[in-house]
Design a protein around this motif. Structure first.
Motif, short mmCIF file in Angstrom:
data_model
loop_
_atom_site.label_atom_id
_atom_site.label_comp_id
_atom_site.label_asym_id
_atom_site.label_seq_id
_atom_site.Cartn_x
_atom_site.Cartn_y
_atom_site.Cartn_z
N ILE A 107 -42.21 7.19 3.15
CA ILE A 107 -41.00 7.91 3.57
C ILE A 107 -41.33 9.34 3.99
CG2 ILE A 107 -38.79 8.86 2.75
CD1 ILE A 107 -38.46 6.30 1.08
N LYS A 108 -42.19 9.99 3.20
CA LYS A 108 -42.56 11.37 3.53
C LYS A 108 -43.30 11.47 4.87
CE LYS A 108 -42.93 13.88 -0.86
NZ LYS A 108 -43.87 14.54 -1.82
N ASP A 109 -44.14 10.46 5.13
CA ASP A 109 -44.99 10.50 6.33
C ASP A 109 -44.28 10.06 7.60
OD1 ASP A 109 -47.10 11.27 4.69
OD2 ASP A 109 -47.75 9.21 4.35
N THR A 110 -43.06 9.58 7.47
CA THR A 110 -42.34 9.07 8.64
C THR A 110 -41.06 9.87 8.88
OG1 THR A 110 -41.38 7.36 7.20
CG2 THR A 110 -43.31 6.75 8.51
N GLU B 157 -41.34 13.67 7.74
CA GLU B 157 -42.27 14.44 8.57
C GLU B 157 -41.76 14.61 9.99
OE1 GLU B 157 -46.74 13.75 10.23
OE2 GLU B 157 -46.48 13.61 8.05
N ASP B 158 -41.07 13.58 10.52
CA ASP B 158 -40.55 13.66 11.88
C ASP B 158 -39.24 14.43 11.98
OD1 ASP B 158 -42.70 12.19 12.66
OD2 ASP B 158 -41.60 10.38 13.19
N GLY B 159 -38.71 14.88 10.84
CA GLY B 159 -37.49 15.68 10.86
C GLY B 159 -36.22 14.88 11.03
N VAL B 160 -36.30 13.55 10.82
CA VAL B 160 -35.10 12.73 10.93
C VAL B 160 -34.16 13.02 9.76
CG1 VAL B 160 -34.21 10.37 11.03
CG2 VAL B 160 -36.37 10.94 12.15
N TYR B 161 -34.72 13.06 8.56
CA TYR B 161 -33.97 13.41 7.35
C TYR B 161 -34.77 14.42 6.53
CZ TYR B 161 -31.94 8.83 8.50
OH TYR B 161 -31.37 7.77 9.15
N THR B 162 -34.08 15.12 5.66
CA THR B 162 -34.73 15.98 4.68
C THR B 162 -34.71 15.27 3.33
OG1 THR B 162 -32.68 17.08 4.02
CG2 THR B 162 -33.90 18.04 5.89
N ILE B 163 -35.51 15.77 2.40
CA ILE B 163 -35.48 15.22 1.04
C ILE B 163 -34.08 15.38 0.46
CG2 ILE B 163 -36.31 15.59 -1.32
CD1 ILE B 163 -39.07 16.09 -0.17
N ALA C 171 -32.86 10.42 -9.57
CA ALA C 171 -33.79 9.83 -10.54
C ALA C 171 -34.76 8.88 -9.83
CB ALA C 171 -33.03 9.08 -11.63
N ASP C 172 -34.26 8.10 -8.86
CA ASP C 172 -35.12 7.19 -8.12
C ASP C 172 -36.14 7.96 -7.28
OD1 ASP C 172 -33.78 4.77 -8.93
OD2 ASP C 172 -32.16 5.29 -7.55
N CYS C 173 -35.73 9.06 -6.70
CA CYS C 173 -36.63 9.90 -5.93
C CYS C 173 -37.74 10.46 -6.81
CB CYS C 173 -35.87 11.04 -5.26
SG CYS C 173 -34.89 10.53 -3.82
N ASP C 174 -37.36 10.92 -8.00
CA ASP C 174 -38.35 11.43 -8.96
C ASP C 174 -39.35 10.35 -9.32
OD1 ASP C 174 -37.23 13.95 -8.99
OD2 ASP C 174 -36.03 13.57 -10.81
N GLU C 175 -38.87 9.15 -9.49
CA GLU C 175 -39.73 8.05 -9.93
C GLU C 175 -40.80 7.71 -8.90
OE1 GLU C 175 -39.31 3.41 -11.45
OE2 GLU C 175 -37.57 4.77 -11.54
N ILE C 176 -40.48 7.84 -7.61
CA ILE C 176 -41.46 7.51 -6.59
C ILE C 176 -42.14 8.76 -6.02
CG2 ILE C 176 -40.23 5.40 -5.95
CD1 ILE C 176 -39.28 6.83 -3.40
N GLY C 177 -41.88 9.91 -6.63
CA GLY C 177 -42.53 11.14 -6.21
C GLY C 177 -41.98 11.77 -4.96
N LEU C 178 -40.76 11.46 -4.63
CA LEU C 178 -40.13 12.02 -3.45
C LEU C 178 -39.36 13.27 -3.84
CD1 LEU C 178 -39.84 11.47 -0.41
CD2 LEU C 178 -37.72 10.26 -0.91
N THR C 179 -40.08 14.37 -3.97
CA THR C 179 -39.46 15.63 -4.42
C THR C 179 -39.96 16.79 -3.58
OG1 THR C 179 -41.20 15.87 -6.08
CG2 THR C 179 -39.15 14.84 -6.78
#
Length: 378
Positions: free
Chosen positions: A348-351, A354-360, A370-378
């Motif tokens: 998700i981070k690399d696509t 990174e392309d600016g489609v969405y922010t975290i 909580a799901d984001c934290d679990e997969i390291g999306l922070t």
């Protein structure tokens, strides 16, 4: 389809897409955009910057069209015409007759070029004939329409299906051969649907058991949900090991049907388009994957093709259309086919980020924190 995009890793596909787009657009720096090129292969511009691009999109159910494609095309046309060009926009809201009427209205308004994403590839052909009679170039956008199309920009749609099908087989692992899957395909009126299905079958046939396959009118999520409910009754909730869903809107409906039927665990469900809701479902584990098609590259290159075509800039136009495709009514249509990437929790981070489609922040709302934290999306 000619000039198929070869299989590559996700990272490699992205790199090639970016490189191809950068090469085409860098022609501006070489004088092609300003008409200063001395090459005999470049025709003199037919019009200046004061041009009108007619843009016809098919529906509002697919979130990307209104949120990304239209504003991206408008922005690129403005940038390429020094702020003088404009986009005349219409959305057919999944009504093929309405779209034909919208196209004829744009002909009457004497737009300079048309970008058409067809609701129904065959039904739009007579209106496209009228555009050709009025000497208005027509570029098929995202879906290949029938009729006298001048060019086509989309993704390698067979590859989209292959990526989806391969993801299902990989998710099932050693159990694939004995696993029953359900296929929720797109609309029969959209030629891309057949390509998605064809690509998926390359990966699925002989490797899994296809327990049911359904074509979904106009890509409507509510229709997809009915199909899934039918499949659950026919196959049995506990017997469905995975669901091939051709896009994200339908994937959401499929997941709703599974939940309402009492599924304790959602089996792998595919998608396409990287809708925000789908990305959040991937984060939470409800949706297995989506296909990220860089609509930024697709939209920007469609706008560049439209401007180049109407201004008679042959070198730029040819650079953007190095592939070719066939429709039922025309052969060897100049085309650009943008590569695709399987979108999962891991990239998700690399696509899309990174392309600016969405922010975290867009993705990791309180419901998904909580799901984001679990997969390291922070």
């Amino acid at each position: 389809m000619n000039a198929r995009t070869p299989r590559r890793t996700a990272v490699r596909r992205t790199a090639i897409a970016v490189t191809a787009a950068a090469s085409a657009l860098s022609l501006a720096a070489c004088g092609v955009l300003d008409g200063s090129s001395g090459s005999s292969g470049s025709a003199a511009p037919k019009k200046g910057d004061d041009i009108t691009v007619g843009l016809l999109l098919p529906d509002t159910k697919t979130k990307r069209f209104e949120k990304f494609d239209y504003p991206l095309i408008e922005k690129q046309v403005t940038a390429l015409t020094n702020g003088k060009g404009k986009v005349l926009y219409a959305n057919a809201e999944a009504d093929k007759a309405k779209q034909s009427q919208q196209l004829e209205e744009m002909i009457a308004k004497q737009v300079d070029v048309l970008l058409v994403d067809a609701v129904d590839a065959k039904a739009i052909a007579p209106a496209i004939e009228k555009a050709a009679d009025a000497n208005i170039p027509v570029i098929a956008y995202d879906r290949l329409a029938e009729g006298p199309i001048d060019a086509y920009v989309s993704h390698d749609n067979e590859l989209v299906g292959e990526v989806q099908g391969r993801s299902i087989v990989e998710s099932l692992g050693d159990k694939a051969a004995t696993s029953k899957i359900v296929m929720i395909n797109g609309s029969l009126a959209d030629p891309n649907s057949a390509l998605f299905k064809e690509g998926a079958m390359v990966e699925l046939q002989g490797k899994v058991q296809i327990a049911g396959s359904y074509d979904t009118k106009d890509w409507l999520p509510e229709v997809a949900k009915v199909h899934m409910e039918t499949a659950i009754k026919s196959v049995g909730l506990g017997n469905i090991a995975a669901v091939y869903s051709a896009n994200d809107g339908m994937a959401g409906a499929v997941i709703d049907a599974l939940k309402e039927a009492g599924a304790a665990r959602i089996p792998p469900v595919t998608g396409q388009d990287a809708d925000l809701a789908a990305v959040q479902r991937i984060v939470s584990g409800e949706q297995y994957m989506s296909v990220y098609k860089s609509f930024i590259l697709e939209a920007n290159n469609a706008a560049s093709m439209a401007v180049a075509k109407v201004q008679g800039r042959s070198i730029e136009f040819d650079a953007l259309t190095r592939d070719s495709v066939d429709s039922p009514t025309k052969k060897k249509i100049p085309a650009m086919l943008v590569p695709v990437v399987a979108l999962t929790q891991e990239n998700i981070k690399d696509t899309v980020i990174e392309d600016g489609v969405y922010t975290i922040e867009d993705i990791c709302t309180p419901e998904y924190a909580a799901d984001c934290d679990e997969i390291g999306l922070t």
